[in-house]
Design an enzyme around this catalytic site. Structure first.
Site, mmCIF file in Angstrom:
data_model
loop_
_atom_site.group_PDB
_atom_site.id
_atom_site.type_symbol
_atom_site.label_atom_id
_atom_site.label_comp_id
_atom_site.label_asym_id
_atom_site.label_seq_id
_atom_site.Cartn_x
_atom_site.Cartn_y
_atom_site.Cartn_z
ATOM 1 N N PHE A 218 51.646 45.738 -50.128
ATOM 2 C CA PHE A 218 52.074 45.465 -48.749
ATOM 3 C C PHE A 218 53.216 44.464 -48.657
ATOM 4 O O PHE A 218 53.848 44.340 -47.605
ATOM 5 C CB PHE A 218 50.893 44.936 -47.921
ATOM 6 C CG PHE A 218 50.457 43.532 -48.282
ATOM 7 C CD1 PHE A 218 51.097 42.419 -47.743
ATOM 8 C CD2 PHE A 218 49.406 43.313 -49.156
ATOM 9 C CE1 PHE A 218 50.711 41.129 -48.070
ATOM 10 C CE2 PHE A 218 48.998 42.027 -49.485
ATOM 11 C CZ PHE A 218 49.659 40.938 -48.944
ATOM 12 N N LYS B 105 52.771 56.791 -52.245
ATOM 13 C CA LYS B 105 51.656 56.284 -51.446
ATOM 14 C C LYS B 105 51.979 54.866 -50.996
ATOM 15 O O LYS B 105 51.861 53.916 -51.764
ATOM 16 C CB LYS B 105 50.343 56.271 -52.228
ATOM 17 C CG LYS B 105 49.121 56.071 -51.310
ATOM 18 C CD LYS B 105 47.951 55.419 -51.981
ATOM 19 C CE LYS B 105 48.015 53.914 -51.953
ATOM 20 N NZ LYS B 105 47.902 53.321 -50.590
ATOM 21 N N GLU C 62 48.495 50.941 -47.093
ATOM 22 C CA GLU C 62 47.864 51.301 -45.820
ATOM 23 C C GLU C 62 47.975 50.188 -44.781
ATOM 24 O O GLU C 62 47.673 50.400 -43.604
ATOM 25 C CB GLU C 62 46.394 51.662 -46.042
ATOM 26 C CG GLU C 62 45.516 50.556 -46.594
ATOM 27 C CD GLU C 62 45.540 50.472 -48.115
ATOM 28 O OE1 GLU C 62 44.625 49.841 -48.680
ATOM 29 O OE2 GLU C 62 46.481 51.014 -48.736
ATOM 30 N N LYS C 63 48.442 48.989 -45.202
ATOM 31 C CA LYS C 63 48.579 47.881 -44.257
ATOM 32 C C LYS C 63 49.902 47.895 -43.508
ATOM 33 O O LYS C 63 49.985 47.379 -42.390
ATOM 34 C CB LYS C 63 48.418 46.546 -44.999
ATOM 35 C CG LYS C 63 47.023 46.352 -45.592
ATOM 36 C CD LYS C 63 46.928 45.042 -46.346
ATOM 37 C CE LYS C 63 45.528 44.868 -46.944
ATOM 38 N NZ LYS C 63 45.427 43.607 -47.725
ATOM 39 N N CYS D 45 55.761 38.572 -54.942
ATOM 40 C CA CYS D 45 55.332 38.413 -56.329
ATOM 41 C C CYS D 45 56.160 37.389 -57.091
ATOM 42 O O CYS D 45 55.757 36.946 -58.156
ATOM 43 C CB CYS D 45 55.382 39.761 -57.043
ATOM 44 S SG CYS D 45 57.013 40.517 -57.077
ATOM 45 N N GLU E 33 45.913 33.985 -58.146
ATOM 46 C CA GLU E 33 47.094 34.141 -57.315
ATOM 47 C C GLU E 33 46.712 33.889 -55.861
ATOM 48 O O GLU E 33 45.901 34.625 -55.288
ATOM 49 C CB GLU E 33 47.654 35.555 -57.487
ATOM 50 C CG GLU E 33 48.963 35.799 -56.792
ATOM 51 C CD GLU E 33 49.476 37.205 -57.046
ATOM 52 O OE1 GLU E 33 50.684 37.425 -56.866
ATOM 53 O OE2 GLU E 33 48.669 38.081 -57.417
#
Length: 724
Positions: free
Chosen positions: A377, A401, A404-405, A509, A609
């Site tokens: 996301f 893909k 989904e957020k 990241c 993290e």
């Protein structure tokens, strides 16, 4: 009777390919459309028609009980037979020839659509054909029919006194691919004049085509856009379609918690249809010249620049990051597309002549086939653009893909890619969670997977996909460190730490989440807190916002939990942002800048993290101790050093064990022509993203050894291997 046809460069290429493989009476295989379910009758008919023309045949409505069933048949290539009676032909013979010459009697193909419980279900009664595909779709009579809009224009221009050639010239200004002739315009004018054809009842025999796009556009809004809130569509075989799944996930605005859209959990049948579409599109796409694929990418990057405002607004609404960060997200992804535009020189093989007597050897880089990408996301635009532009320009087809957020940006980018000219089936999008990830890992037709996401998920995907023999690159968890030497420039370093630690709410990241101060924290702590307090926390759409909300309430709870574990195990909470309140956005998932000092390597907040606007401060007595702290951590994406000493910088560069090193640079992310690198366990796989490594990941090398010699003088076959 209605026929659906497709006219364009892509189909002509397909027909050339089909023609080349046809010998004598052997007809190339023409596939039936994949069965499925559809919201309405027209969507089902168009699906069958679109698929049919990609195979080289034309579909007509054979029988129809409009509210219950529709039977579709093949038009035998659409050539009307000459049914005039020859002078020497008997009446019985003529009758027999007329029956066998009917368009639907000789081809056994039949597709049946039935309405059941509100949905139209497509089944294939007989998918075989007994004739050749159409070599040129323009041969079919329906290719010269007009759309309903064009009929209206013909009527208006006729009333204005224009001649057929003048009318046709104006129609072609909006539709350059129009195949109709002045004779067809004259026929329409005659029917309108005679009163036996009205504009309202006219049914176009070819889909409405946009003057801008190279794909079909429905006359009415698709069903997924008509929902409130809208439902994010799948992209399957070039069509944006609403999933038939009854289960959806709400996409929430993190600042307001309002539902923006819904993401369906794609069904297994829809996933298989997407893979089928990608597999079917691959042979033609891989043989498309590299220059043609590059031109599509040039157009794609142009369209991204055109719609960058819309993309940024969508990212801010779904992810929560500020508009400034959202623009940066798109621009970094745009650099990936620009990198793909120069792929021709990077995909070249190598040639060595005369390796043995009269023998040459050379290498070819070829695409893999169907590839897939699973996105997180944190960068809704950049990470999808990390994946599919490079993959498809190398000649692969792709299944994407999105998270989904925040899936909206990926779908918008796919719309732009289709508008740029990407052929049907080359790029497909499916939505979902664990089930779709498992399906991608297990499907035998998917040859390679790119994954970016959390450590647990990445490890799972790598293990499952590798067990199936797939090529995979998996970029997972990160804990990026910064080492601050006593001689570092204070103002420049503080600005860099605050920007890299709190930018995008720490949800990236390569965020600098941990700072190791060599020689002690005392000269730095107060000013670091002062800089952090100056950050304005607000909704990402507000003009003064420096820091937006985190993606969800659940993520906020996880961040706050890790902060509390640090406090409970001895860390000093220098700045607490957990209970921040933002006026007018009281329900938002906001976490303000948070600073923990006196952090040690055994604390949970250091080991894991955090992925939020939290900066952990540690101390070391020497650069050697700081390097050891970083090298012992399990994550190894990147690390930076801030110093004015070249000796210290060189020592750090040499001894640090991470993928990316920054020297007086807070976030050391390279440009796309250099690979994004990470060390294990932050990366699993052999080939990284971007650059030459990315091209190597999406291609495979084929070695060719050739010999051309005059066979007349040969004394016999040689059983020896070629050697020097």
């Amino acid at each position: 009777m209605r026929a659906y046809i497709f006219n364009g460069f892509l189909l002509r290429l397909l027909m050339m390919d089909i023609e080349s493989c046809t010998e004598l009476n052997e007809f190339p295989q023409m596939l039936p459309p994949p069965p499925g379910t559809f919201v309405d009758r027209e969507e089902l008919i168009q699906h069958v028609g679109d698929f049919a023309v990609s195979q080289g045949y034309v579909v007509t409505i054979k029988q129809s009980k409009r509210d219950r069933v529709v039977v579709l048949g093949c038009d035998r290539g659409g050539v009307y037979r000459n049914r005039r009676k020859p002078a020497d032909e008997s009446s019985a013979e003529h009758t027999r020839r007329r029956k066998t010459g009917s368009r639907l009697t000789n081809c056994p193909f039949e597709a049946v659509g039935k309405k059941d419980d509100g949905l139209w279900i497509l089944t294939i009664k007989n998918g075989t054909h007994n004739h050749e595909p159409i070599k040129d779709i323009s041969e079919h009579p329906s290719a010269r029919r007009f759309t309903e809009r064009e009929i209206v224009l013909i009527k208006e221009m006729t009333e204005a006194g224009l001649k057929p050639r003048q009318i046709l010239k104006r129609l072609r200004q909006n539709n350059p691919d129009l195949l109709s002739t002045p004779k067809h315009v004259y026929n329409v004018k005659a029917k309108l004049r005679q009163g036996n054809m009205t504009v309202r009842n006219f049914k176009p025999l070819r889909p409405q085509k946009s003057a801008v796009r190279n794909n079909y556009l429905a006359v009415t809004e698709p069903s997924w856009r008509q929902r409130n809130p809208p439902r994010v569509p799948n992209l399957i075989g070039g069509r944006f379609v609403d999933s038939q799944s009854f289960v959806s996930i709400d996409v929430l605005n993190p600042a307001t918690q309002q539902v923006i859209s819904q993401v369906p959990l794609t069904t297994n049948e829809e996933f298989k249809a997407a893979v089928f579409a990608a597999k079917r599109a691959f042979p033609l796409w891989r043989n498309t010249p590299i220059a043609t694929r590059q031109r599509i990418m040039f157009k794609f990057q142009e369209l991204i620049r055109r719609d960058i405002d819309k993309l940024a607004m969508n990212i801010t609404a779904e992810h929560g990051k500020t508009l400034k960060d959202a623009y940066g997200d798109v621009l970094r992804g745009l650099e990936e597309v620009e990198h793909a535009c120069g792929l021709a020189t990077l995909q070249m093989g190598e040639f060595v002549s005369n390796v043995s007597n009269g023998i040459d050897t050379y290498s070819i880089r070829e695409p893999l086939g169907v590839c897939a990408g699973i996105c997180p996301f944190d960068f809704p635009a950049m990470i999808p653009l990390w994946m599919f532009p490079l993959a498809v320009t190398c000649g692969n087809t792709f299944i994407l893909k999105p998270s989904e957020k925040d899936p909206g940006a990926a779908v918008m980018l796919a719309e732009l890619a289709v508008e740029a000219g990407l052929p049907n089936g080359v790029l497909n999008i499916v939505h979902g969670s664990n089930e779709i990830v498992n399906a991608i890992c297990d499907d035998d037709d998917i040859k390679a997977i790119s994954f970016v996401g959390p450590n647990v998920a990445g490890t799972y995907v790598y293990a499952r996909a590798s067990a199936k023999g797939k090529r995979i690159q998996s970029n997972v968890g990160a804990k990026n460190h910064a080492v601050v030497m006593p001689d570092a420039s204070m103002d420049a370093t503080l600005n860099a730490l605050v920007a890299a630690g709190f930018g995008a709410a720490g949800q990236k990241c390569m965020a600098l989440s941990t700072v190791v101060f060599v020689g002690g924290l005392n000269p730095w702590e107060d000013k670091l807190v002062e800089h952090a307090k100056a950050i304005k926390v607000n909704a990402g759409t507000e003009p003064d916002a420096d820091l937006g909300p985190v993606i969800s309430k659940q993520v906020k709870e996880q961040i706050c939990k890790l902060i509390q574990t640090g406090v409970d195990t001895g860390a000093n909470l220098v700045l607490d942002g957990r209970n921040i309140e933002v006026p007018e956005y009281e329900h938002g998932s906001f976490v303000g800048p948070t600073i923990l000092s006196s952090v040690t390597t055994n604390m949970e907040c250091y080991k894991e993290e955090v992925f939020g606007p939290v900066l952990l401060c540690m101390q070391a007595d020497s650069i050697e101790e700081a390097i050891n702290i970083i090298n012992r951590h399990k994550y190894s994406n990147g690390a930076s050093i801030f110093t004015t000493s070249g000796v210290a910088a060189r020592k750090f560069q040499t001894e640090i064990e991470v993928g990316q090193v920054g020297i007086n640079v807070p976030i050391s992310v390279p440009l796309p022509f250099s690979s994004f690198t990470s060390c294990k366990p932050s990366f699993a796989g052999d080939l990284n993203f971007d650059g030459k490594a990315g091209i190597q990941f999406y291609t495979q090398v084929k070695m060719v050894t050739q010999q051309w010699k005059d066979l007349l003088g040969s004394s016999g076959a040689s059983l020896l291997m070629p050697s020097s």
